[in-house]
Design a protein around this motif. Structure first.
Motif, PDB file in Angstrom:
ATOM      1  N   GLN A  26      41.835  45.239  39.427  1.00 45.57           N
ATOM      2  CA  GLN A  26      40.587  45.996  39.292  1.00 45.57           C
ATOM      3  C   GLN A  26      40.513  46.723  37.956  1.00 45.57           C
ATOM      4  OE1 GLN A  26      40.449  48.491  42.795  1.00 45.57           O
ATOM      5  NE2 GLN A  26      39.000  47.111  43.794  1.00 45.57           N
ATOM      6  N   GLN A  27      41.585  47.404  37.579  1.00 45.55           N
ATOM      7  CA  GLN A  27      41.523  48.207  36.358  1.00 45.55           C
ATOM      8  C   GLN A  27      41.615  47.373  35.092  1.00 45.55           C
ATOM      9  OE1 GLN A  27      44.860  50.834  37.342  1.00 45.55           O
ATOM     10  NE2 GLN A  27      45.941  50.181  35.523  1.00 45.55           N
ATOM     11  N   SER A  28      42.217  46.186  35.156  1.00 45.59           N
ATOM     12  CA  SER A  28      42.346  45.353  33.952  1.00 45.59           C
ATOM     13  C   SER A  28      41.114  44.483  33.721  1.00 45.59           C
ATOM     14  CB  SER A  28      43.582  44.464  34.037  1.00 45.59           C
ATOM     15  OG  SER A  28      43.402  43.464  35.036  1.00 45.59           O
ATOM     16  N   GLY A  29      40.376  44.217  34.791  1.00 45.32           N
ATOM     17  CA  GLY A  29      39.210  43.355  34.662  1.00 45.32           C
ATOM     18  C   GLY A  29      39.551  41.878  34.569  1.00 45.32           C
ATOM     19  N   VAL A  30      40.824  41.536  34.731  1.00 47.83           N
ATOM     20  CA  VAL A  30      41.269  40.144  34.683  1.00 47.83           C
ATOM     21  C   VAL A  30      40.909  39.471  36.003  1.00 47.83           C
ATOM     22  CG1 VAL A  30      43.335  38.667  34.586  1.00 47.83           C
ATOM     23  CG2 VAL A  30      43.149  40.643  33.080  1.00 47.83           C
ATOM     24  N   GLU A  31      40.434  38.244  35.912  1.00 47.65           N
ATOM     25  CA  GLU A  31      40.113  37.496  37.120  1.00 47.65           C
ATOM     26  C   GLU A  31      41.428  36.938  37.674  1.00 47.65           C
ATOM     27  OE1 GLU A  31      37.327  33.751  38.419  1.00 47.65           O
ATOM     28  OE2 GLU A  31      36.797  34.870  36.615  1.00 47.65           O
ATOM     29  N   ALA A  32      41.726  37.267  38.917  1.00 46.53           N
ATOM     30  CA  ALA A  32      43.003  36.860  39.488  1.00 46.53           C
ATOM     31  C   ALA A  32      42.892  36.653  40.996  1.00 46.53           C
ATOM     32  CB  ALA A  32      44.066  37.910  39.194  1.00 46.53           C
ATOM     33  N   LYS A  33      43.754  35.797  41.486  1.00 52.42           N
ATOM     34  CA  LYS A  33      43.904  35.571  42.925  1.00 52.42           C
ATOM     35  C   LYS A  33      45.281  36.104  43.302  1.00 52.42           C
ATOM     36  CE  LYS A  33      44.490  31.971  46.355  1.00 52.42           C
ATOM     37  NZ  LYS A  33      44.742  30.551  46.562  1.00 52.42           N
ATOM     38  N   ILE A  34      45.326  36.864  44.390  1.00 55.14           N
ATOM     39  CA  ILE A  34      46.601  37.406  44.861  1.00 55.14           C
ATOM     40  C   ILE A  34      47.026  36.638  46.099  1.00 55.14           C
ATOM     41  CG2 ILE A  34      47.804  39.437  45.746  1.00 55.14           C
ATOM     42  CD1 ILE A  34      45.910  41.142  44.057  1.00 55.14           C
ATOM     43  N   GLU A  35      48.256  36.146  46.049  1.00 51.77           N
ATOM     44  CA  GLU A  35      48.801  35.341  47.136  1.00 51.77           C
ATOM     45  C   GLU A  35      50.099  36.001  47.610  1.00 51.77           C
ATOM     46  OE1 GLU A  35      49.151  30.759  47.010  1.00 51.77           O
ATOM     47  OE2 GLU A  35      51.045  31.495  46.214  1.00 51.77           O
ATOM     48  N   ALA A  73      49.204  45.637  35.254  1.00 44.77           N
ATOM     49  CA  ALA A  73      48.038  45.348  34.404  1.00 44.77           C
ATOM     50  C   ALA A  73      48.487  44.870  33.021  1.00 44.77           C
ATOM     51  CB  ALA A  73      47.150  46.580  34.288  1.00 44.77           C
ATOM     52  N   LYS A  74      49.530  45.478  32.478  1.00 44.50           N
ATOM     53  CA  LYS A  74      50.055  45.064  31.165  1.00 44.50           C
ATOM     54  C   LYS A  74      50.596  43.638  31.222  1.00 44.50           C
ATOM     55  CE  LYS A  74      51.133  49.722  29.626  1.00 44.50           C
ATOM     56  NZ  LYS A  74      52.164  50.736  29.447  1.00 44.50           N
ATOM     57  N   LEU A  75      51.166  43.249  32.354  1.00 43.85           N
ATOM     58  CA  LEU A  75      51.700  41.889  32.498  1.00 43.85           C
ATOM     59  C   LEU A  75      50.562  40.860  32.609  1.00 43.85           C
ATOM     60  CD1 LEU A  75      54.548  42.554  35.106  1.00 43.85           C
ATOM     61  CD2 LEU A  75      54.824  42.071  32.667  1.00 43.85           C
ATOM     62  N   LEU A  76      49.407  41.291  33.040  1.00 40.89           N
ATOM     63  CA  LEU A  76      48.278  40.375  33.219  1.00 40.89           C
ATOM     64  C   LEU A  76      47.572  40.041  31.911  1.00 40.89           C
ATOM     65  CD1 LEU A  76      46.658  41.863  36.453  1.00 40.89           C
ATOM     66  CD2 LEU A  76      47.966  39.745  36.248  1.00 40.89           C
ATOM     67  N   ILE A  77      47.702  40.918  30.929  1.00 41.40           N
ATOM     68  CA  ILE A  77      46.960  40.728  29.672  1.00 41.40           C
ATOM     69  C   ILE A  77      47.722  39.836  28.728  1.00 41.40           C
ATOM     70  CG2 ILE A  77      45.966  41.926  27.682  1.00 41.40           C
ATOM     71  CD1 ILE A  77      45.548  44.325  29.570  1.00 41.40           C
TER      72      ILE A  77
END
Length: 77
Positions: A26-35, A73-77
């Motif tokens: 949510q805070q990063s704005g990255v589109e992601a699927k959580i499994e 979030a840092k790992l997602l960017i």
């Protein structure tokens, strides 16, 4: 789209990691699927021997601890 995988058997720590991952998306704005992966055979196929663990796009990033939403979030960017 990123694939975030929570590796764990369903303990409280695993649930906390999932919540932090959801907040990070949510805070990063990255589109992601959580499994969530609870099958011990699948978990060990990642080379993980300690849970909870976090994998992003199939690559294990964190094992045996609960990173904060900011850290994820840092790992997602």
């Amino acid at each position: 789209m990123k694939l975030i995988q929570i590796l764990g058997t369903g303990c409280t720590k695993c649930e906390n990691l999932k919540a932090n991952a959801e907040q990070a998306v949510q805070q990063s704005g990255v589109e992601a699927k959580i499994e969530k992966i609870t099958d011990i055979v699948k978990i060990t196929s990642f080379g993980v021997m300690m849970t909870p663990a976090l994998a992003i796009d199939g690559e294990v990033k964190v094992v045996g601890k609960i990173p904060s939403a900011d850290e994820i979030a840092k790992l997602l960017i």
